[in-house]
Design an enzyme around this catalytic site. Structure first.
Site, PDB file in Angstrom:
ATOM      1  N   SER A  59       0.803  -1.237   0.000  1.00 52.76           N
ATOM      2  CA  SER A  59       0.000   0.000   0.000  1.00 52.76           C
ATOM      3  C   SER A  59       0.828   1.276   0.000  1.00 52.76           C
ATOM      4  CB  SER A  59      -0.918   0.031   1.215  1.00 52.76           C
ATOM      5  OG  SER A  59      -2.061  -0.720   0.943  1.00 52.76           O
ATOM      6  N   LYS A  62       0.484   3.490  -2.913  1.00 55.23           N
ATOM      7  CA  LYS A  62      -0.724   4.295  -3.189  1.00 55.23           C
ATOM      8  C   LYS A  62      -0.463   5.800  -3.303  1.00 55.23           C
ATOM      9  CE  LYS A  62      -3.815   0.821  -1.124  1.00 55.23           C
ATOM     10  NZ  LYS A  62      -4.509   0.445   0.124  1.00 55.23           N
ATOM     11  N   TYR A 186      -3.004  -3.010 -10.569  1.00 58.24           N
ATOM     12  CA  TYR A 186      -2.835  -2.548  -9.182  1.00 58.24           C
ATOM     13  C   TYR A 186      -1.997  -3.546  -8.373  1.00 58.24           C
ATOM     14  CZ  TYR A 186      -4.151  -2.154  -4.265  1.00 58.24           C
ATOM     15  OH  TYR A 186      -4.123  -2.105  -2.890  1.00 58.24           O
ATOM     16  N   TYR A 238      -5.215   4.462   7.584  1.00 60.36           N
ATOM     17  CA  TYR A 238      -6.534   3.788   7.599  1.00 60.36           C
ATOM     18  C   TYR A 238      -7.348   4.175   8.843  1.00 60.36           C
ATOM     19  CZ  TYR A 238      -4.078   0.838   4.219  1.00 60.36           C
ATOM     20  OH  TYR A 238      -3.362   0.378   3.161  1.00 60.36           O
ATOM     21  N   VAL A 256       1.087  -3.714   4.062  1.00 59.67           N
ATOM     22  CA  VAL A 256       0.957  -4.996   4.768  1.00 59.67           C
ATOM     23  C   VAL A 256       2.211  -5.865   4.726  1.00 59.67           C
ATOM     24  CG1 VAL A 256      -1.547  -5.339   4.781  1.00 59.67           C
ATOM     25  CG2 VAL A 256      -0.224  -6.013   2.764  1.00 59.67           C
TER      26      VAL A 256
HETATM   27  N1  GLU Z   1      -1.863  -5.320  -2.027  1.00 55.08           N
HETATM   28  C1  GLU Z   1      -2.522  -5.169  -0.755  1.00 55.08           C
HETATM   29  C2  GLU Z   1      -4.029  -5.201  -0.954  1.00 55.08           C
HETATM   30  O1  GLU Z   1      -4.513  -4.612  -1.849  1.00 55.08           O
HETATM   31  C3  GLU Z   1      -2.091  -3.882  -0.109  1.00 55.08           C
HETATM   32  C4  GLU Z   1      -2.714  -3.645   1.236  1.00 55.08           C
HETATM   33  C5  GLU Z   1      -1.829  -2.893   2.194  1.00 55.08           C
HETATM   34  O2  GLU Z   1      -0.619  -2.883   2.054  1.00 55.08           O
HETATM   35  O3  GLU Z   1      -2.371  -2.288   3.171  1.00 55.08           O
HETATM   36  O4  GLU Z   1      -4.734  -5.869  -0.234  1.00 55.08           O
END
Ligand code: GLU
Length: 423
Positions: A59, A62, A186, A238, A256
Site C-alpha cells: 500500500s 498508493k 494494481y 486507515y 501490509v
Molecule cells: N496489495 C494489498 C491489498 O490490496 C495492499 C494492502 C496494504 O498494504 O495495506 O490488499
C-alpha cells in the site's frame, strides 16, 4: 545519526502481531527483519538494520500512484473521481461515498484502484499502465525498481476482495476498464520491490516538494507533493489515522508487508520495516519506532514553531539632531506571516517616523507573503513621507522597482544615522 538509529532498533522492544497471510507469499517472509532509514531532503541517507532487504511496497505505492494521476490529469479531474476524506474503515472495505459514489480517499483500496485506473489513457493495456507506474516510482527512488512476479502472482491467486471492489467501481462508473485488468495492474503496482532506504528517499522526495534528493529531478510538481502529503496525513493510516496524527504527527503510509514511510515537509523522509502487523495491518515495531523518533526529534507537525518574536533581533527608536524620529528594525532568521505581522503592527502604532531602517542582513529567507507585506509596508511609509532605508545586501526581499519608490541614495548603511540618539 547512525548510532541513534541503531539504538532505537535495539530499544524498540519485543515484537508482537502476525504476518499478513492473505497474500500467501508474504506469510513466508522473515518476521524478524528490522530496519530504519532517514533521508534528508538534500540526499544524506542514514540507515540501521536490514536497510537493503527488498520487500514488496504494497500500500505504500498508493501515494505515488495518486501523485501520478494528479500530475497527469490535474487536481479537479482526480477530485471528481476520488475523495479526500478519511474513511475510518479498514483498507479493503467495499464502500463509496453515499452521494458522489466516489471512493472516499486514494489510500484505501477502492480509491487506490481508481487512481491506478486513471494513470495514462483509459484505453491503455495493463503493461503500459504498470510501466508508467514503475517508471515514476523509480524516479522517486532514484534507481530502477522492478515488479516481483512471485508476490504479484501470489496475491492474484487470492485477490477476491480487490476484484469485488473493482467490480463495484465499474458498476458505479468510477472506472471504465475491465475490473480484472485494473486489479492485475494494481497488484503489480503493490508488488514493486523496494528497500527501506528506497522508501526513505521516496519520502524525502515528497518532503522536498517533489524534488528527488540525489538526482535533483522534479519528479512531480510541488502542488502535487503537497496534495499527496495532505491526504497521507488524514488517511494514510486507515482506521488508525487519528491515533497516528495525535501521537506520531507526520504524514505517513503503511503497507501490509511491514513497511511504513513517513515524510516531514521541508525536512526529511523516513522509513521503517518490520513485517509483524497489528490489527490495522500496520507494522507493530514500526509504529513504536516512529512514535519514539517523533518524540526524540520533535517531528510532530503540530508542534508550534519558533515564536515569531525571535525573528525581531532589535527594534530601536532614535531621535535625530533636528528632533525627528528614526526607527531601526533588524530582523533575523526566516520571515513568515507571523514575524512580519509583528513588525507591521508596531510600525503603525507609534509616533510619526521620519526615517525607517529595515535591516535584513541576518535574514536567511523570506516567504512570499512576508515579502509582499514588507514591500507594502515600505511603500506606505514612503507615501507617508518617511525616508526608507533597506539593508539587504543579499537581496532576500527581491524588491522590484515597481514595488517601492526609489530608496534615497544616502540610506545604504547605518552610517547615515550618526548624530541620532536612543529614545
Ligand atoms: N496489495 C494489498 C491489498 O490490496 C495492499 C494492502 C496494504 O498494504 O495495506 O490488499
Amino acid at each position: 545519526m547512525p548510532d541513534y538509529l541503531t539504538e532505537i532498533l535495539h530499544a524498540c522492544g519485543d515484537d508482537a502481531g502476525a504476518l499478513a497471510d492473505y497474500i500467501p507469499e508474504l506469510a513466508s517472509a522473515d518476521p524478524d527483519r528490522l530496519a530504519v532509514c532517514l533521508s534528508t531532503i538534500d540526499g544524506t541517507l542514514y540507515r540501521a538494520g536490514d536497510s537493503d532487504t527488498e520487500f514488496s511496497i504494497q500500500s505504500i505505492s498508493k501515494p505515488f500512484v495518486y501523485a501520478l494521476a494528479l500530475a497527469e490529469h490535474g487536481l479537479d479531474h482526480v477530485l471528481d473521481r476520488i475523495g479526500v476524506e478519511p474513511s475510518g474503515e479498514a483498507f479493503n472495505e467495499l464502500s463509496l461515498e453515499r452521494d458522489s459514489r466516489r471512493p472516499r480517499n486514494p489510500m484505501i483500496n477502492a480509491g487506490a484502484l481508481a487512481a491506478h485506473a486513471l494513470v495514462g489513457d483509459p484505453g491503455d493495456d495493463v503493461d503500459t499502465r504498470v510501466e508508467r507506474v514503475r517508471r515514476l516510482m523509480s524516479d522517486f527512488a532514484g534507481r530502477e525498481l522492478h515488479v516481483d512476479r512471485t508476490i504479484y502472482e501470489s496475491e492474484m491467486s487470492q485477490a477476491y476482495r480487490n476484484l469485488a471492489i473493482a467490480n463495484m467501481l465499474r458498476s458505479y462508473g468510477v472506472i471504465s476498464q475491465h475490473p480484472r485488468d485494473v486489479v492485475h495492474g494494481y497488484t503489480q503496482q503493490c508488488a514493486i520491490s523496494v528497500t527501506t532506504s528506497d522508501l526513505a528517499t521516496m519520502g524525502a522526495t515528497l518532503a522536498a516538494g517533489g524534488v528527488q534528493p540525489t538526482t535533483g529531478k522534479q519528479v512531480v510538481p510541488e502542488q502535487v507533493a503537497r496534495q499527496v502529503l495532505s491526504v497521507m496525513m488524514s488517511c494514510g493510516m486507515y482506521d488508525a489515522a487519528g491515533d497516528w496524527m495525535t501521537t506520531v504527527g507526520f504524514p505517513a503510509k503503511s503497507g501490509v508487508s511491514g513497511g511504513i514511510l513517513g515524510a516531514l515537509p521541508g525536512q526529511l523522509g523516513m522509513a521503517v520495516f518490520s513485517p509483524r502487523l497489528d490489527s490495522h495491518g500496520t507494522s507493530t515495531r514500526g509504529v513504536r519506532i516512529c512514535t519514539r523518533m517523533s518524540a526524540d526529534m520533535g517531528l510532530h507537525i503540530m508542534q508550534a514553531p519558533e515564536p515569531a518574536r525571535s525573528t525581531v533581533r532589535r527594534d530601536r527608536t532614535l531621535r535625530g539632531p533636528d528632533g525627528s524620529l528614526a526607527r531601526v528594525c533588524s530582523l533575523q532568521g526566516s520571515l513568515q506571516f507571523g514575524s512580519v505581522e509583528r513588525v507591521l503592527r508596531t510600525v503603525t502604532d507609534g509616533m510619526p517616523i521620519a526615517v525607517f531602517v529595515l535591516d535584513l542582513r541576518r535574514v536567511s529567507s523570506v516567504n512570499d507573503v512576508a515579502r509582499r507585506m514588507l514591500a507594502e509596508m515600505l511603500r506606505r511609509l514612503q507615501l507617508d513621507g518617511a525616508d526608507v532605508a533597506l539593508l539587504d545586501p543579499d537581496h532576500v526581499l527581491h524588491l522590484s522597482e515597481q514595488a517601492v519608490v526609489r530608496l534615497p541614495e544616502r540610506w545604504t548603511s547605518l552610517a547615515a544615522l550618526e548624530g541620532y540618539e536612543r529614545v
